[in-house]
Design an enzyme around this catalytic site. Structure first.
Site, PDB file in Angstrom:
ATOM      1  N   ASN A 197       0.874  -1.178   0.000  1.00 15.80           N
ATOM      2  CA  ASN A 197       0.000   0.000   0.000  1.00 15.80           C
ATOM      3  C   ASN A 197       0.910   1.226   0.000  1.00 15.80           C
ATOM      4  O   ASN A 197       1.502   1.565   1.017  1.00 15.80           O
ATOM      5  CB  ASN A 197      -0.868  -0.055   1.277  1.00 15.80           C
ATOM      6  CG  ASN A 197      -1.701   1.198   1.463  1.00 15.80           C
ATOM      7  OD1 ASN A 197      -1.782   2.043   0.577  1.00 15.80           O
ATOM      8  ND2 ASN A 197      -2.325   1.315   2.633  1.00 15.80           N
ATOM      9  N   TRP A 198       1.026   1.838  -1.169  1.00 10.59           N
ATOM     10  CA  TRP A 198       1.974   2.953  -1.302  1.00 10.59           C
ATOM     11  C   TRP A 198       1.435   4.238  -0.674  1.00 10.59           C
ATOM     12  O   TRP A 198       2.176   5.221  -0.562  1.00 10.59           O
ATOM     13  CB  TRP A 198       2.320   3.196  -2.783  1.00 10.59           C
ATOM     14  CG  TRP A 198       3.043   2.051  -3.436  1.00 10.59           C
ATOM     15  CD1 TRP A 198       3.376   0.851  -2.855  1.00 10.59           C
ATOM     16  CD2 TRP A 198       3.525   1.981  -4.784  1.00 10.59           C
ATOM     17  NE1 TRP A 198       4.036   0.047  -3.762  1.00 10.59           N
ATOM     18  CE2 TRP A 198       4.140   0.721  -4.961  1.00 10.59           C
ATOM     19  CE3 TRP A 198       3.494   2.862  -5.873  1.00 10.59           C
ATOM     20  CZ2 TRP A 198       4.714   0.325  -6.167  1.00 10.59           C
ATOM     21  CZ3 TRP A 198       4.065   2.474  -7.084  1.00 10.59           C
ATOM     22  CH2 TRP A 198       4.673   1.214  -7.223  1.00 10.59           C
ATOM     23  N   LYS A 199       0.158   4.235  -0.324  1.00  9.68           N
ATOM     24  CA  LYS A 199      -0.491   5.419   0.278  1.00  9.68           C
ATOM     25  C   LYS A 199      -0.254   6.656  -0.602  1.00  9.68           C
ATOM     26  O   LYS A 199      -0.142   6.529  -1.826  1.00  9.68           O
ATOM     27  CB  LYS A 199      -0.004   5.623   1.716  1.00  9.68           C
ATOM     28  CG  LYS A 199      -0.177   4.351   2.543  1.00  9.68           C
ATOM     29  CD  LYS A 199      -0.013   4.560   4.019  1.00  9.68           C
ATOM     30  CE  LYS A 199      -0.204   3.235   4.735  1.00  9.68           C
ATOM     31  NZ  LYS A 199      -0.124   3.351   6.183  1.00  9.68           N
ATOM     32  N   HIS A 227      -9.543   1.099   4.904  1.00  5.61           N
ATOM     33  CA  HIS A 227      -8.245   1.252   5.570  1.00  5.61           C
ATOM     34  C   HIS A 227      -8.416   2.192   6.769  1.00  5.61           C
ATOM     35  O   HIS A 227      -9.245   3.104   6.733  1.00  5.61           O
ATOM     36  CB  HIS A 227      -7.211   1.820   4.588  1.00  5.61           C
ATOM     37  CG  HIS A 227      -5.834   1.834   5.166  1.00  5.61           C
ATOM     38  ND1 HIS A 227      -5.399   2.834   5.998  1.00  5.61           N
ATOM     39  CD2 HIS A 227      -4.819   0.942   5.081  1.00  5.61           C
ATOM     40  CE1 HIS A 227      -4.160   2.546   6.389  1.00  5.61           C
ATOM     41  NE2 HIS A 227      -3.785   1.417   5.849  1.00  5.61           N
ATOM     42  N   GLU A 234      -6.803   4.637   7.772  1.00 11.74           N
ATOM     43  CA  GLU A 234      -6.660   6.071   7.476  1.00 11.74           C
ATOM     44  C   GLU A 234      -7.936   6.620   6.851  1.00 11.74           C
ATOM     45  O   GLU A 234      -8.297   7.766   7.060  1.00 11.74           O
ATOM     46  CB  GLU A 234      -5.425   6.299   6.593  1.00 11.74           C
ATOM     47  CG  GLU A 234      -4.151   6.153   7.432  1.00 11.74           C
ATOM     48  CD  GLU A 234      -2.995   5.466   6.744  1.00 11.74           C
ATOM     49  OE1 GLU A 234      -2.932   5.453   5.503  1.00 11.74           O
ATOM     50  OE2 GLU A 234      -2.129   4.914   7.466  1.00 11.74           O
ATOM     51  N   GLU A 273      -5.438  -4.939  10.691  1.00 10.32           N
ATOM     52  CA  GLU A 273      -4.395  -3.933  10.896  1.00 10.32           C
ATOM     53  C   GLU A 273      -4.666  -3.164  12.180  1.00 10.32           C
ATOM     54  O   GLU A 273      -5.474  -2.220  12.182  1.00 10.32           O
ATOM     55  CB  GLU A 273      -4.393  -2.941   9.723  1.00 10.32           C
ATOM     56  CG  GLU A 273      -4.094  -3.574   8.382  1.00 10.32           C
ATOM     57  CD  GLU A 273      -3.506  -2.567   7.415  1.00 10.32           C
ATOM     58  OE1 GLU A 273      -2.402  -2.809   6.932  1.00 10.32           O
ATOM     59  OE2 GLU A 273      -4.131  -1.517   7.174  1.00 10.32           O
ATOM     60  N   GLY A 285       2.434   2.297  10.741  1.00 10.75           N
ATOM     61  CA  GLY A 285       3.374   3.393  10.556  1.00 10.75           C
ATOM     62  C   GLY A 285       4.080   3.812  11.839  1.00 10.75           C
ATOM     63  O   GLY A 285       4.720   4.856  11.887  1.00 10.75           O
ATOM     64  N   SER A 295       3.392  -2.128  10.343  1.00 12.59           N
ATOM     65  CA  SER A 295       4.848  -2.189  10.531  1.00 12.59           C
ATOM     66  C   SER A 295       5.466  -3.538  10.179  1.00 12.59           C
ATOM     67  O   SER A 295       6.394  -3.997  10.858  1.00 12.59           O
ATOM     68  CB  SER A 295       5.226  -1.766  11.960  1.00 12.59           C
ATOM     69  OG  SER A 295       4.834  -0.425  12.186  1.00 12.59           O
ATOM     70  N   GLY A 327       2.800  -1.132   4.302  1.00 12.30           N
ATOM     71  CA  GLY A 327       2.839   0.283   3.937  1.00 12.30           C
ATOM     72  C   GLY A 327       4.263   0.725   3.674  1.00 12.30           C
ATOM     73  O   GLY A 327       4.831   0.477   2.606  1.00 12.30           O
ATOM     74  N   GLY A 328       4.877   1.358   4.669  1.00 11.46           N
ATOM     75  CA  GLY A 328       6.220   1.930   4.531  1.00 11.46           C
ATOM     76  C   GLY A 328       7.242   1.027   3.859  1.00 11.46           C
ATOM     77  O   GLY A 328       7.960   1.458   2.949  1.00 11.46           O
TER      78      GLY A 328
END
Ligand code: PGA
Length: 254
Positions: A9-11, A94, A96, A166, A172, A212, A233-234
């Protein structure tokens, strides 16, 4: 036997050149063939990334979608637009979107149904906040998101859906749920599926962990019975690290 799925997930990160270069680097990486791989770039780079991964077996997904099929919905993107551009997956609900954009289970449910109707595989996210975990409400919260966001799905539709657990406090933050903490919630989710549908359906649905995930913790998480992959993600923004996570999910690596 559930096939592992590792999703990136590149956000809201990277520009066009960086997106294409990450997709190319990942396409060129030495990846195990027994894990499904998915990348979810921002909407505006889907087309460019689609060309960069063409013919590689890497799937393309979006990070959200609207539930209407066309019309006066300024700023929104329809499920048909996503399939048109080569997407086969879409992340929905998600944390966010739930916590920053205020999305409710009611809205997410409509998106899940619209995605499935268009032939997209939803990756439906659920997860508790830190204060909810600390007050012992994890199962209650996850169950209410499961019931609300996946309401009204037939057995066939839920079998086509991917669920991602999640924990919000792990996203993150560098704080990963321990493999045991994650496994416990994954087992709860599988029980919810068995109770609502049946055990064959429950055994067929892929449940990913997210929060993470990194190359050095992926193998331990993936070795848990009910963890079938990861939503990353990251660490998905680096081809080498993401490839290491993919290879850690290989059945032969377990
Ligand atoms: P993270 O994000 O890997 O950066 O924690 C996971 C996610 O939000 O899907």
């Amino acid at each position: 036997m559930r096939r592992p799925l590792i999703a990136g997930n590149w956000k809201m990160n990277l520009n066009r050149v960086e997106s294409v270069s990450l997709a190319r680097d990942l396409s060129a990486a030495d990846l195990t063939s027994d894990v499904d791989v998915l990348v979810c770039p921002p909407y505006v780079y889907l087309d460019a990334v689609s060309s960069a991964i063409s013919g590689t077996g890497i799937s393309l997904g979006a990070q959200d979608v609207y539930f209407e099929s066309a019309g006066a919905f300024t700023g929104e993107i329809s499920p048909a637009m996503l399939t048109d551009i080569g997407c086969t997956f879409v992340i929905l609900g998600h944390s966010e979107r739930r916590h920053v954009m205020g999305e409710t289970d009611g809205l997410i449910k409509r998106k899940v149904h619209a995605a499935l109707a268009a032939g997209l595989t939803p990756v439906l996210c659920v997860g508790e906040l830190l204060e909810e975990r600390e007050s012992g409400k994890t199962r209650e919260i996850v169950e209410s998101q499961f019931n609300g966001s996946l309401a009204g799905l037939t057995e066939e539709q839920v079998q086509k859906t991917v669920i991602a657990y999640e924990p919000v406090w792990a996203i993150g933050t560098g704080k990963t749920a321990s493999p045991q903490q994650a496994q416990e919630v994954h087992a709860d989710l599988r029980k919810m599926l068995a109770d609502r549908y049946n055990s064959a359906t429950s055994e067929s649905v892929r449940i990913l962990y997210g929060g993470s995930v990194k190359p050095d913790n992926a193998a331990d998480l993936m070795s848990q019975t009910d963890i079938d992959g990861a939503l990353v993600g990251g660490a998905s923004l680096n081809a080498e690290g993401f490839a290491a996570i993919i290879n850690a999910a290989s059945v032969s690596a377990a």
